[in-house]
Design an enzyme around this catalytic site. Structure first.
Site, mmCIF file in Angstrom:
data_model
loop_
_atom_site.group_PDB
_atom_site.id
_atom_site.type_symbol
_atom_site.label_atom_id
_atom_site.label_comp_id
_atom_site.label_asym_id
_atom_site.label_seq_id
_atom_site.Cartn_x
_atom_site.Cartn_y
_atom_site.Cartn_z
ATOM 1 N N GLN A 195 -1.744 -6.473 7.316
ATOM 2 C CA GLN A 195 -2.918 -7.151 7.721
ATOM 3 C C GLN A 195 -2.780 -7.886 8.850
ATOM 4 O O GLN A 195 -1.667 -8.225 9.282
ATOM 5 C CB GLN A 195 -3.132 -7.991 6.290
ATOM 6 C CG GLN A 195 -3.399 -7.225 5.224
ATOM 7 C CD GLN A 195 -3.615 -8.308 3.822
ATOM 8 O OE1 GLN A 195 -4.747 -8.964 3.740
ATOM 9 N NE2 GLN A 195 -2.795 -8.205 2.827
ATOM 10 N N CYS A 239 -6.853 6.123 2.206
ATOM 11 C CA CYS A 239 -6.515 7.324 2.697
ATOM 12 C C CYS A 239 -7.847 7.768 3.609
ATOM 13 O O CYS A 239 -8.726 7.439 3.641
ATOM 14 C CB CYS A 239 -6.342 8.174 1.379
ATOM 15 S SG CYS A 239 -4.655 8.341 0.586
ATOM 16 N N CYS A 266 -7.432 5.707 -3.890
ATOM 17 C CA CYS A 266 -7.060 4.867 -2.574
ATOM 18 C C CYS A 266 -8.029 4.797 -1.501
ATOM 19 O O CYS A 266 -8.577 5.677 -0.917
ATOM 20 C CB CYS A 266 -5.758 5.430 -2.021
ATOM 21 S SG CYS A 266 -5.198 4.450 -0.832
ATOM 22 N N ASN A 311 2.788 -6.955 3.674
ATOM 23 C CA ASN A 311 3.245 -7.354 2.170
ATOM 24 C C ASN A 311 3.678 -5.847 1.674
ATOM 25 O O ASN A 311 3.101 -5.121 1.551
ATOM 26 C CB ASN A 311 2.087 -7.823 1.318
ATOM 27 C CG ASN A 311 1.770 -9.260 1.868
ATOM 28 O OD1 ASN A 311 2.453 -9.930 2.441
ATOM 29 N ND2 ASN A 311 0.552 -9.623 1.494
ATOM 30 N N HIS A 337 -0.879 2.324 -0.566
ATOM 31 C CA HIS A 337 -0.997 2.958 0.676
ATOM 32 C C HIS A 337 -0.291 2.077 1.758
ATOM 33 O O HIS A 337 -0.450 0.729 2.073
ATOM 34 C CB HIS A 337 -2.285 3.294 1.220
ATOM 35 C CG HIS A 337 -2.584 4.286 2.317
ATOM 36 N ND1 HIS A 337 -2.979 5.529 1.983
ATOM 37 C CD2 HIS A 337 -2.197 4.031 3.522
ATOM 38 C CE1 HIS A 337 -2.966 6.039 3.257
ATOM 39 N NE2 HIS A 337 -2.454 5.489 4.313
ATOM 40 N N HIS A 374 -0.149 8.674 1.751
ATOM 41 C CA HIS A 374 -0.370 7.795 0.706
ATOM 42 C C HIS A 374 1.003 7.276 0.462
ATOM 43 O O HIS A 374 1.380 5.946 0.205
ATOM 44 C CB HIS A 374 -1.126 7.905 -0.515
ATOM 45 C CG HIS A 374 -1.314 7.132 -1.298
ATOM 46 N ND1 HIS A 374 -2.398 6.189 -1.252
ATOM 47 C CD2 HIS A 374 -0.813 7.223 -2.422
ATOM 48 C CE1 HIS A 374 -2.337 5.228 -2.292
ATOM 49 N NE2 HIS A 374 -1.292 5.735 -3.188
ATOM 50 N N HIS A 430 0.448 -0.132 4.620
ATOM 51 C CA HIS A 430 -0.451 -0.811 5.559
ATOM 52 C C HIS A 430 -0.092 -2.476 5.488
ATOM 53 O O HIS A 430 0.740 -2.828 4.770
ATOM 54 C CB HIS A 430 -2.039 -0.933 4.654
ATOM 55 C CG HIS A 430 -1.928 -1.891 3.442
ATOM 56 N ND1 HIS A 430 -1.719 -1.534 2.384
ATOM 57 C CD2 HIS A 430 -2.726 -2.979 3.603
ATOM 58 C CE1 HIS A 430 -1.661 -2.554 1.506
ATOM 59 N NE2 HIS A 430 -2.522 -3.492 2.052
#
Lengths: 368, 368
Positions: free
Chosen positions: B195, B72, B69, B180, B191, B140, B193
């Site tokens: 945008q 991380c 990942c 998303n 993970h 994660h 997150h």
């Protein structure tokens, strides 16, 4: 055109379109009634668009086993939606329609309601319109791309005939004949089929095209669609294939990884206006394009394909009938999902340059 | 706000936002360079919208194993995108941006080009703008809904700070902070997150909202968003939860099976304008709403959630900041696909009445 009209047991209309003339006696022996519920149009005051709320559809038939397919011909053991032992192409009213019946939606309904003091959140109208199902073949395990050109021509005639019939209904303003193909885009019935929606308003995408046609006419004195077709034919790099009456190309502003437009060389607004020659030529080119699409990746292309037709209310504004086929597949094992940028704010990001996809589609024809 | 700014090995900017003040020494030891390619904006003359063609993204990182990942924290054995052994919230420039750099896109670029004789199919501009990644937590295998309210508040501060920074860039006109979530909508990195996209133009959805805000002001003399919020609060049946500063409701015209708007009670246009109290109140309500969403079905809700913010160019037109969360899930095992009607002509059909979904979301709060 060889058409037989009949009525299903619950009163829905059904139309058989045969490749060659034949007589059909149709008797639907089922004891069925139409599901209640209906739908409602709600005015989205943020976007100025109608949204259909159709609660009854939540329980519609979902991926039935092949033996339970409602779109196969009926047998002595099992009555399907099609009360015939065989058919070529058949169209019938959807049992779970998103839009059905009247009354017609006045063009300025929402604007008038709001001006009259109706609250923004309660501008609503019955879900008027029409939803039909089109079966392309009695064979359960095939696809449109595998039919012969004669059958494709019968499909075109069915689309054109139903477009004319729906446009004659006071509650229908725009007719959209389309096919959803592939589990990747949520197809719940695998039998090769399409749908026809008669909307009571010009659809949002079409309204935007009409607006841009107006803008283009004002700015350049030219027809948006004629000018685009001429530019694509002149550039050539995004043209996939063509014949005397049609050109298949990837638009320079394609928003989907695979996007193909089939545009007639003559300016017509709806399918019924196409001549016999134009219909034959379309059937041949579309078959070619569908087969190229199926050769792009390791498995057949999942796609949405539909006819962009002029709404009845758009008289006087430039518009040209064309077919738009697009796919969310961007690689053998990758799909293009509509995520934040596309679904949240409407900005499409295409990872495949249109020129590259056109090249691949041209090459996909040479391997035959 | 506790922010540390640094630079990654390939020159990209990175920003650490910490729950409590601390000092960070950041050294990215990797030997990496920025992938070439860039993107291009192409003018869709049919719809009057820009489409981004970003070929370099086709090979971006796709569902890496957990051990690989890139989001991380870095360890002694492995350098990730985040050159720190730990972090709270971190924002950095996307290595595979859809939009990056300048030059700024003049507002009437396409119109002027066409008026000057540019061909409709070749109106293009470099893919200007900015794309950033926001990591919500170093862990994660968790989700935004499982973080504590303090961390949510740090996320809000990061969104607001980056919105202000991006709006100050000449090439950015509108900032969209979004998440998303879930494989069902194509998330390629698990993970937790989000945008941030800085677009060089007002996005299509936002442009339509601004147009409807103008129409509403003209027709009724009122603010579209204030009137909608007041109507939803008065009706009550679609309100999920609220507090002093925010109301969470399902809009009466919801087009997705699950659609939730969080709207501030005070009229602000962008995130940086929110007060400390408003940020705290949002964090608490959003956490509540996310947890309700995760209780709706057998597994956590896949969703897209993003901030509708006013473009810099929209000064003078009514607009109100709000968060829009929506999901394509319509049942435990069923998704709402955007098929022909939605993707082909733009007509959404929602199988779940908004009032029913609001009721379910209210009940999902009572089981805690």
């Amino acid at each position: 055109m060889n058409r037989t009209q009949a009525t299903l047991a619950d009163g829905r209309e059904i139309f058989f379109y045969d490749d060659v003339a034949r007589t059909r006696q149709v008797h639907d022996t089922r004891d069925i009634s139409r599901p209640g519920g209906g739908s409602e149009l709600r005015w989205d005051a943020y976007l100025g668009e109608w949204v259909a709320v159709a609660a009854a559809r939540q329980n519609r038939t979902h991926k039935p086993a092949t033996n339970d397919c409602p779109l196969c011909p009926s047998t002595e053991e099992r009555a399907t939606e099609i009360p015939q032992p065989d058919y070529d192409v058949v169209v019938f009213e959807n049992r779970f329609p998103s839009l059905a019946g009247g009354p017609a939606l006045p063009p300025d309904f929402a604007k008038a309601a709001i001006a009259a003091g109706e609250d923004l959140t309660t501008v609503r109208h019955p879900g008027a319109g029409r939803c039909e199902v089109v079966c392309f073949t009695p064979e359960h395990t095939t696809s449109l791309a595998q039919l012969d050109v004669r059958r494709l021509r019968t499909v075109v005639d069915a689309w054109a005939d139903r477009t004319a019939a729906l446009l004659a209904m006071p509650e229908v303003d725009q007719v959209y004949c389309f096919e959803n193909r592939g589990e990747e885009i949520g197809v719940t019935l695998h039998h090769p089929h399409g749908q026809i929606y008669g909307y009571p308003f010009p659809t949002p995408r079409t309204s935007r095209m009409l607006e841009q046609a107006r803008v283009t006419r004002e700015a350049t004195g030219e027809d948006l669609f004629a000018r685009t077709l001429a530019a694509e034919r002149a550039a050539g790099q995004r043209v996939i294939a063509d014949n005397e009456h049609w050109t298949a190309f990837v638009p320079s502003w394609a928003r989907w990884p695979v996007e193909i437009h089939l545009m007639p060389h003559r300016s017509v607004r709806t399918l019924p206006e196409l001549t016999d020659d134009e219909r034959d030529a379309f059937a041949a080119l579309y078959l070619d394009v569908l087969q190229r699409g199926d050769r792009l990746f390791a498995t057949p292309l999942p796609y949405i394909s539909g006819w962009q037709q002029a709404p009845a209310s758009a008289e006087g504004t430039d518009f040209r009938l064309h077919l738009q086929l697009f796919s969310i597949r961007r690689a053998d094992t990758k799909l293009k999902y509509l995520a934040g940028s596309e679904s949240g704010v409407g900005v499409f990001i295409n990872d495949i340059p249109p020129e590259q996809m056109a090249q691949r589609l041209r090459e996909a024809g040479e391997t035959r």
